[in-house]
Enzyme design. Structure first.
Site, short mmCIF file in Angstrom:
data_model
loop_
_atom_site.label_atom_id
_atom_site.label_comp_id
_atom_site.label_asym_id
_atom_site.label_seq_id
_atom_site.Cartn_x
_atom_site.Cartn_y
_atom_site.Cartn_z
N TYR A 124 0.91 -0.97 -0.27
CA TYR A 124 0.30 0.34 0.13
C TYR A 124 0.89 1.36 -0.76
O TYR A 124 0.17 2.37 0.19
CB TYR A 124 -1.10 -0.21 1.59
CG TYR A 124 -2.51 -0.56 0.87
CD1 TYR A 124 -2.87 -1.75 0.80
CD2 TYR A 124 -3.05 0.17 1.31
CE1 TYR A 124 -3.99 -1.92 0.46
CE2 TYR A 124 -4.74 0.43 0.67
CZ TYR A 124 -4.69 -1.12 0.61
OH TYR A 124 -6.44 -1.08 0.55
N LYS A 191 2.13 -13.93 6.05
CA LYS A 191 2.82 -15.03 5.32
C LYS A 191 4.39 -15.19 4.67
O LYS A 191 4.81 -15.24 4.15
CB LYS A 191 1.68 -14.75 3.32
CG LYS A 191 2.09 -15.70 2.59
CD LYS A 191 1.09 -16.36 3.03
CE LYS A 191 1.24 -17.62 1.41
NZ LYS A 191 0.14 -19.01 1.83
N ASP A 225 -3.60 -17.21 4.73
CA ASP A 225 -4.61 -17.74 3.84
C ASP A 225 -5.91 -18.60 4.64
O ASP A 225 -6.57 -19.01 4.80
CB ASP A 225 -4.05 -18.90 2.76
CG ASP A 225 -2.57 -19.18 3.24
OD1 ASP A 225 -2.60 -18.98 4.17
OD2 ASP A 225 -2.35 -20.66 2.82
N ASP A 249 -6.48 -4.75 5.53
CA ASP A 249 -7.52 -4.00 3.96
C ASP A 249 -8.24 -5.31 3.70
O ASP A 249 -9.87 -5.46 3.53
CB ASP A 249 -7.04 -4.26 2.99
CG ASP A 249 -8.45 -3.14 2.12
OD1 ASP A 249 -8.65 -2.18 2.34
OD2 ASP A 249 -7.92 -3.63 0.54
#
Ligand code: NAD
Length: 361
Positions: A124, A191, A225, A249
């Site tokens: 971002y 992640k 995930d 987000d």
């Protein structure tokens, strides 16, 4: 005491939901002197830019703002004004509570999660290189030289900076919030198995900060995930989630879905000594000017603002009024009715009127 607050109505449905929230906040009896400034498409017409300096100066001066959503064109046109405001004011923490309210239809019950999203970096940060540009070609050549990996020449590239400073700062915010609000657990979402350096640093920073809270706040971590699946299967196992910007987000919208939709998901962007309060939802252009959408998310963002202003009694009175209207399910907008074409649904301002009537001073 009179509080000075910047009001940024926004565009699309922004002006309608901001007006509803402003009216509800005023109805609590708290004295506010609003300073209205324009950003987004409306500012482009009047000032030739989407984020006039006046907007940033006003928030810097007043330290608190209530902001409606602002359109960001996809793939072309100006960059996000919303992101630019957070960057310009270093509003590094995005706080988004996801709480079930009785009466709001949802597949889930008793959700009480808090998203703490890092707001200043990650994908971002807006560092992007367009396909075919000379700088992009230079960058590709440089990366291929440094990493010995090849990148297709027709690629566009976005950069994902994650720093130790910003990761520790957001982790500390999450733990301090847990202590203040008597919450039990912080889960870092990442992640790091794939992005070993960026997300790895985020996780390592969270682990480091967690050491200062051993015995006070539990710490766990989850791969993003897997977190999505966990949130769908057993959301009540989680409490506070701390995430880098992009995952924050995405997971915010997932959590809005758990509590009945974007119409009721509130939020705040918080910095060292100032804050901007805004709903999770965007400017929903197709509903603009129709007095149709749900004002609850903006009104609950106003509740967060009242708490920030230390107007706890007013915040409580407004939240209780919202809860009562949601539980009754009568004077609510179309999205809160069992069927979206229910003729008994009311408009944005009429729902605000009903909430105002319920406020006990
Ligand atoms: P959106 O949140 O504006 O709308 C998606 C859908 O959610 C709407 O079509 C509507 O069905 C529902 N919805 C949203 N708000 C609602 C409300 N108050 N009441 C009832 N239903 C509601 O998302 P989008 O369509 O992806 O984005 C539209 C624009 O908003 C884009 O330009 C996007 O960049 C921008 N945006 C701005 C912000 C912000 O200002 N902070 C946040 C997200 C998106």
């Amino acid at each position: 005491m009179t509080h000075k607050v910047t009001l940024i109505p926004g565009d699309g449905i922004g002006p309608e939901v901001s007006l509803a929230a402003k009216r509800c906040i005023e109805a609590t009896g708290v004295k506010i002197e609003w300073e209205e400034v324009v950003a987004g498409e409306a500012a482009l017409k009047d000032y030739g830019e989407v984020l006039p300096k006046k907007v940033i100066d006003s928030v810097k001066k007043n330290k608190v703002a209530l902001k409606g959503p602002i359109i960001t064109p996809i793939g072309k046109g100006f960059r996000s004004v919303n992101v630019a405001i957070r960057h310009a004011l270093d509003l590094y923490a995005c706080l988004r509570p996801a709480k079930s309210y009785p009466g709001v239809k949802s597949q889930y019950k008793d959700i009480d999660l808090v998203i703490v999203r890092e707001n200043s970096e990650d994908l971002y940060a807006g560092i992007e290189f367009e396909n075919g540009q000379p700088q992009t070609k230079d960058l590709i050549a440089q990366i291929e030289k440094l990493s010995a990996k090849s990148i297709r020449p027709d690629s566009a590239i976005s950069i994902k900076p994650i720093s130790q400073f910003a990761s520790e700062r957001i982790a500390r915010f999450a733990f301090e919030y847990a202590l203040k609000e008597n919450r039990k657990k912080v889960t870092a979402v990442h992640k790091a198995n794939i992005m070993k350096f960026t997300d790895g640093l985020f996780l390592e920073s969270c682990r480091k900060v967690a050491q200062d809270y051993v015995g006070k706040v539990e710490f766990t971590d989850a791969i993003v995930d897997n977190m999505c699946m966990q949130l769908v299967q057993k959301p009540n196992d989680y409490d506070i989630l701390v995430l880098p910007n992009l995952y924050g987000d995405i997971i915010s919208d997932l959590c809005a879905g758990l509590i009945g939709g974007l119409g009721i998901a509130s939020g705040a962007n918080i910095g060292k000594d100032m804050a901007v309060f805004e709903a999770v939802h965007g400017s929903a252009p197709k509903y603009a000017g129709k007095n149709k959408v749900n004002p609850t998310a903006m009104i609950l963002s106003g509740v967060l603002m009242l708490r920030y202003l230390k107007e706890d009694k007013a915040a409580q009175a407004l939240e209780t009024a919202v809860k009562e209207i949601l539980a009754e399910g009568k004077s609510v907008t179309y999205d809160l009715k069992p069927r979206r074409d229910d003729p008994s649904s009311v408009g944005t301002q009429e729902m605000a009127d009903a909430i105002i009537k319920k406020i006990k001073k």
